[in-house]
Design an enzyme around this catalytic site. Sequence first.
Site, PDB file in Angstrom:
ATOM      1  N   GLU A  52       0.806  -1.215   0.000  1.00 42.44           N
ATOM      2  CA  GLU A  52       0.000   0.000   0.000  1.00 42.44           C
ATOM      3  C   GLU A  52       0.842   1.269   0.000  1.00 42.44           C
ATOM      4  O   GLU A  52       0.479   2.255  -0.656  1.00 42.44           O
ATOM      5  CB  GLU A  52      -0.968  -0.005   1.196  1.00 42.44           C
ATOM      6  CG  GLU A  52      -2.055  -1.064   1.114  1.00 42.44           C
ATOM      7  CD  GLU A  52      -1.579  -2.476   1.443  1.00 42.44           C
ATOM      8  OE1 GLU A  52      -0.442  -2.613   1.943  1.00 42.44           O
ATOM      9  OE2 GLU A  52      -2.328  -3.437   1.201  1.00 42.44           O
ATOM     10  N   HIS A  91     -10.973  -5.774   8.946  1.00 39.21           N
ATOM     11  CA  HIS A  91     -11.796  -5.500   7.762  1.00 39.21           C
ATOM     12  C   HIS A  91     -12.951  -4.547   8.062  1.00 39.21           C
ATOM     13  O   HIS A  91     -13.858  -4.428   7.241  1.00 39.21           O
ATOM     14  CB  HIS A  91     -12.375  -6.809   7.198  1.00 39.21           C
ATOM     15  CG  HIS A  91     -11.361  -7.706   6.562  1.00 39.21           C
ATOM     16  ND1 HIS A  91     -10.497  -8.476   7.303  1.00 39.21           N
ATOM     17  CD2 HIS A  91     -11.066  -7.956   5.268  1.00 39.21           C
ATOM     18  CE1 HIS A  91      -9.720  -9.176   6.471  1.00 39.21           C
ATOM     19  NE2 HIS A  91     -10.048  -8.877   5.237  1.00 39.21           N
TER      20      HIS A  91
END
Lengths: 383, 335
Positions: B70, B139
Amino acid sequence: MTVLDHRDQADPDLVPGWLPGATAPRTDPAPLLPDAEPLRVLGTPAADKADPGLLRELYRRLVAGRRYNQQATTLTKQGRLAVYPASTGQEACQIAAALALREDDWLFPSYRDTLAVVARGVDPLQALTLLRGNAHTGYDPRATRTAPLCTPLATQVPHAVGLAHAARLAGDDTVALALLGDGGTSEGDFHEGLNFAAVLHAPVVFLVQNNGYAISVPLTRQSAAPTLAHKAVGYGMPGRLVDGNDAAAVHQVLTEAVERARNGGGPTLVEALTYRVEAHTNADDATRYRQADEVAAWQAHDPIRLLADALRERDLLDDQLVAEAAEEAEALAARMRAEFHADPDLDPMSLFAHVYAEPTQQLREQAAQLAAELAAEAEVHTR
Amino acid sequence: MTTVTREQHGLRTGTMAQALNTALRDAMRADASVHVLGEDVGALGGVFRITDGLTAEFGADRCLDTPLAEAGILGTAVGMAMYGLRPVVEMQFDAFAYPALEQLFSHVAKMRNRTAGKLPLPITVRVPYGGGIGGVEHHSDASEAYYAHTPGLHVVTPATVADAYGLLRESIASDDPVVFLEPKRLYWGKSEWDPAAGVEPIGKAVLRRPGTSAVLISYGPSLPVCLEAAEAAKAEGWDLAVLDLRSLVPFDEATACEVVRSLGRAVVVHEATGFGGAGAEIAARLTEKCFHHLAAPVLRVTGFDIPYPPPMLEHHHLPGVDRILDAVARLQWEE
C-alpha cells in the site's frame, strides 16, 4: 535455475566493511548466479577515458561543493542555519550523479543531497531554505525537475518510480533518479519502490550513497547482504557497485544506468561506496561511535584529491583551473554569508496560504486570529 | 400522448457500488489523466467490484493492478501526480490502508504546503471503511479520525447513492488530495438516482430529514441508522432532524450551527470509537459556537473505545436505533 543457499555462512559480524586500499572490495559469502552478479567498477580507470571538459567541470563543482559544506556547517554554529547534514566526502557521488541527468530528467533527493540539488541548477541559497528554517522548499520542483529534499527515509523512492512510470506512459524519454543512503535501504519504501520499478519496468535509477553510517549505526548492523547492490538481484534488475569517491566512475556508471533506463531497459540499483567525513549533522558527535583512524583512511581517499590526481596524470589540472575553482568556491561562500547573515523576510500569514487550494472556513478564521495577534504585537511595538 | 420513461428522464435505480463504478468510468472517459491503481482492481474489478470493467474499457495502464504494497501504491501515485496524472488509488480495506499512512501524512497531505503551492497532488484515495458486514478483524475499521486530523487532506464520505456518484466525481476533479471513505455496508443498498442531476458540493452538509425537536448529526455508514432512529422517535413524541455532513474536512460548521441554534438539542452519531473521534471535535465546536442556544449538552453516540470486535459481536459495538434514542432521551427535556 539453481538456487544456492549460503545462509549458514552469512554472519553479519564477519562481513567486512569496504575500506579504500583494500585488495578485494568485499568478500562475497553468497555467490550469485553469474549473470546476476553486480558489476564492480571499483578501481576502473574511468578518469583515463573521460571527457576532459567533464573532468574539469567536476573538479570545479567538487571544490565549490566542499566549500559549500564547510560554509553551511559554519553557519549552523552561528545560528544562521537550523541544521546542516554535511556531505563532506560525498561530493563526488552527489555532483557526478546529478550531472548524469538531462535537464528534463527528474531528481529525487534526500535531506543530505543539497549538492546534487545545486548541481541540477537550483540556486545554492534556495536549496538551503529547508535547513535555514524559513521555508520547507525554496525552489520550484516542477521548473527545476527536482523534488523537495526528502526527510522521511526512502519515502521519495516510490515517488521517483511513479514519476518515471507516468513519463513512460506519456511516451516521454524522461528518467528519474532517486538518491538515498545505506540506512534508507532498510526501509519498507525502498523495497516497495524497487519492486514496483522492476514490475512496471520504469525508467528510474536508484543511487544508494553508502557512507558507512546511519547516524551512529554502521552498515554491518544495517544489512547482512554481501553488498547493497546485491539487493537488485532479488528485484530482477541490474546492480552496480562503484567507488563513490571517484567522480569519473560515478558519472560513468550513472550515465550508463540513466541511458539504459531512457532506452527502455528498466531500472538499475547503484551502490556508491563513500564515507560521511563529518558527523551526521552539526548536532551529532561522531566520536562516540567511530574511530579517528577510520576517518583518516577515508580522508586519504578524498574525492577531490582523487580527481585532482587523475586530472594531473592527464595534464588537465593547471594553476589557472585551481585558482578559478578556488575563487568560485570563495565567491559562493561569500554569497552564503551575505545572504544568511541577514534575517530572512518572513510572512506569518503565508502559513495559511497553501494548505488547500482554497482555505476552509476554519482556516480563514484561524488566519484572522493570527492577523489580529500580529496587529496587536505591532501596536505594542509602535507604542 | 407519449409516455416518458424514467430512464429518459435520466433516472436510474442502482446500488452505491454501481454508482461508484459509474463515477470512475465517467471520470476516466472525461479526463485521460485519470488513472486507477490498486490491488485486484484489474481483471477482478476490485474485491467489491467498484472498478469492474475499467481495465477492459481503458486498458491495464489506466486501471493498473499493482504489487501488494500500500505504501508503494500511494507513493507511486505521488510520483504520477507530480508528472501531471490524476491518480485514483484503491485501498482494499480500511485497515489495509495503514501501511500507506506515512506516504499519506508526510507527502500527500503536505506536498502543496511544502512546495508553496508549486506541486499540488490531485490524488483520490478510495477506502472502503466501517463495519456491519460481518468482516473478520482488520476489515471493519472506521478510520476517519486519522485522516480528518491531518491538515491538507479532504475527508469525504457519502451516505446516499447519488452522493456516491457526485462526491466521487468532485473528489477526482479536485486539485487537493481527497480521502474518499466508502461505507462498505451501504455498497449494496439500492435507490433511484440521476447522475446528471448533480449534488451539493463537497463541504456542504445536507439536511436529510427536517425536524423540530432535536438534530442527529452524522455521516456515511451511520446516516441510515439515524434516519431509522428518527422514524422510531416519532412514537416517543420526538420529531428529529437528521443532518448528513458528507465531508468531515471541510466541516460545514455554518450549516451545523444553524440547525443546532434553531433546535437547541443535538446528538452526533458515528460508529468510530468515541475518544478523540470526529464527534468530539464536532460536539466541542457546536458547544463553543452555539452555547447560548443549547438546551442540553451536545451528546455523542459512538462505537465503544475498543478494538473492532469479532463479527458475531459487532452489533453490540455499532450505534443502533436504541442507543441513539437513549441519547435523545438524555437531552434534558424536563428542564
